[in-house]
Write an enzyme that holds these catalytic residues in place. Structure first.
Site, PDB file in Angstrom:
ATOM      1  NE  ARG A 237      -4.271  -1.420   0.222  1.00 25.19           N
ATOM      2  CZ  ARG A 237      -4.428  -2.511  -0.542  1.00 25.19           C
ATOM      3  NH1 ARG A 237      -3.481  -2.860  -1.400  1.00 25.19           N
ATOM      4  NH2 ARG A 237      -5.536  -3.225  -0.454  1.00 25.19           N
ATOM      5  CD  GLU A 266      -3.155   3.129  -5.022  1.00 25.49           C
ATOM      6  OE1 GLU A 266      -4.232   2.556  -5.292  1.00 25.49           O
ATOM      7  OE2 GLU A 266      -2.128   2.532  -4.680  1.00 25.49           O
ATOM      8  CG  HIS A 285      -3.329  -0.734  -6.523  1.00 25.65           C
ATOM      9  ND1 HIS A 285      -3.672  -0.156  -5.332  1.00 25.65           N
ATOM     10  CD2 HIS A 285      -3.287  -2.069  -6.274  1.00 25.65           C
ATOM     11  CE1 HIS A 285      -3.841  -1.085  -4.401  1.00 25.65           C
ATOM     12  NE2 HIS A 285      -3.604  -2.269  -4.964  1.00 25.65           N
TER      13      HIS A 285
HETATM   14  C1  DGY Z   1      -5.549  -6.172  -2.709  1.00 25.32           C
HETATM   15  O1  DGY Z   1      -6.276  -7.131  -3.006  1.00 25.32           O
HETATM   16  O2  DGY Z   1      -5.495  -5.721  -1.581  1.00 25.32           O
HETATM   17  C2  DGY Z   1      -4.715  -5.589  -3.785  1.00 25.32           C
HETATM   18  O3  DGY Z   1      -4.058  -4.470  -3.428  1.00 25.32           O
HETATM   19  C3  DGY Z   1      -5.543  -5.354  -5.028  1.00 25.32           C
HETATM   20  O4  DGY Z   1      -5.308  -6.439  -5.769  1.00 25.32           O
END
Ligand code: DGY
Length: 326
Positions: A237, A266, A285
């Site tokens: 993240r 984002e 992402h």
């Molecule tokens: C998640 O699933 O948390 C990812 O960041 C998106 O695929």
């Protein structure tokens, strides 16, 4: 169960959506962009189920506005977009999609590592700019991956899957994680303290969930410990890295490069200084974005949603404490 109203905050792969539609009254947000918070708030009033994405903020206010809500199902393994404590306080189970995206995300983390180390996007820009005039002994030289040292921070499913790939490249693997050290040793990795990992690694790959404890986990102090030749990879993240500190470290060549699939916020604003850097590869992402994996994530999110509507235990629930309170 068909009287249950479920809001799905984006079009999902059709098989999953069709299956959900057979069991409830479905409202699907068909815009490309997420619904505004105000729309979520308004819809929440009549919902029994909410199937959402990581782009939807599901906070205490929203949950309080949803008196009939029986389940929140997030189509993601991460769930930092949801106030889980508030959901638990209301007895609402929250589901996520662990496991099905592990290998796809690890593939991508490794792709990002390789692209950054070997300067692949930069080399493509070089051609498009008409700069390829000859083979040259030093132009676009990158860093070797084979035999290098990879530090993995957070050694859950995805961190372990990255380690399996690194082993194939003959890398030395260091880990720093909350899980027990034997776990790392069993995977052929060396558990170590954070500072040791940062000082020794040629690549540092982040696989931490975003929580109060991990916010800006990598800041100026941590970046200063890394080698000037080291590369930071983040597929976790954006919030786990202090982006201002990262920008300064990359600009001043305190570290060599970064590969980021995630940013905070984002999407990353086009005015972000990170986007001005040749040594920073930023992607939108997409680590779990394979057709097959996204289809599985959608099916898993539907499984959780349907179980919640039926009053059954969610197959993958992040707040199992809601069941002990019942
Ligand atoms: C998640 O699933 O948390 C990812 O960041 C998106 O695929």
């Amino acid at each position: 169960m068909s009287q249950h109203k479920v809001f799905v905050t984006r079009e999902l792969p059709a098989p999953a959506l069709d299956r959900l539609a057979r069991h409830c009254e479905l409202d699907v947000w068909d815009d490309f962009l997420p619904p505004d918070y105000a729309i979520l708030l308004q819809k929440a009033q009549s919902l029994s189920g909410l199937l959402c994405l990581l782009t939807d903020r599901i906070d205490a206010r929203l949950l309080a506005a949803a008196p009939h809500l029986k389940v929140v199902s997030n189509m993601a393994v991460g769930y930092d977009n949801i106030d889980v404590a508030a959901a638990s306080a209301r007895g609402i189970p929250v589901g996520n999609t662990p496991g099905v995206l592990t290998e796809t995300t690890a593939d991508f983390a490794f792709a990002l590592l390789m692209a950054t180390a070997r300067r692949i996007p930069e080399a493509q820009r070089y051609i498009h700019a008409g700069r390829w005039q000859t083979w040259h002994p030093t132009v676009l030289s990158g860093r070797d991956i084979h035999g290098a040292c990879l530090g993995i921070i957070g050694f859950g499913r995805i961190g372990q899957a990255v380690a399996r790939r690194a082993a194939g490249f003959g890398m030395r693997i260091l880990t720093h994680s909350r899980s027990d050290r034997e776990h790392s040793r069993a995977a052929g990795a060396e558990p170590c303290e954070l500072d040791d990992l940062l000082e020794q690694s040629d690549f540092v790959s982040l696989h931490l969930p975003l929580t109060h404890e991990t916010r800006q986990f990598i800041g100026a102090r941590e970046l200063a410990l890394m080698k000037p030749t080291a590369i930071l990879i983040n597929t976790a993240r954006g919030g786990v890295v202090d982006q201002t500190a990262l920008y300064e470290a990359l600009r001043d060549k305190a570290i060599l490069a970064a590969g980021l699939d995630v940013t905070d916020p984002e999407p990353i604003p086009l005015s972000s200084p990170l986007l001005t850097l040749e040594n920073c590869l930023v992607l939108p992402h997409i680590a779990s974005a394979s057709v097959a994996t996204r289809a599985k994530m959608a099916q898993m999110a539907v499984d959780n949603c349907l179980a919640g509507l039926r009053g059954e235990r969610l197959p993958t629930c992040v707040n199992a404490e809601v069941y002990s309170k019942r």
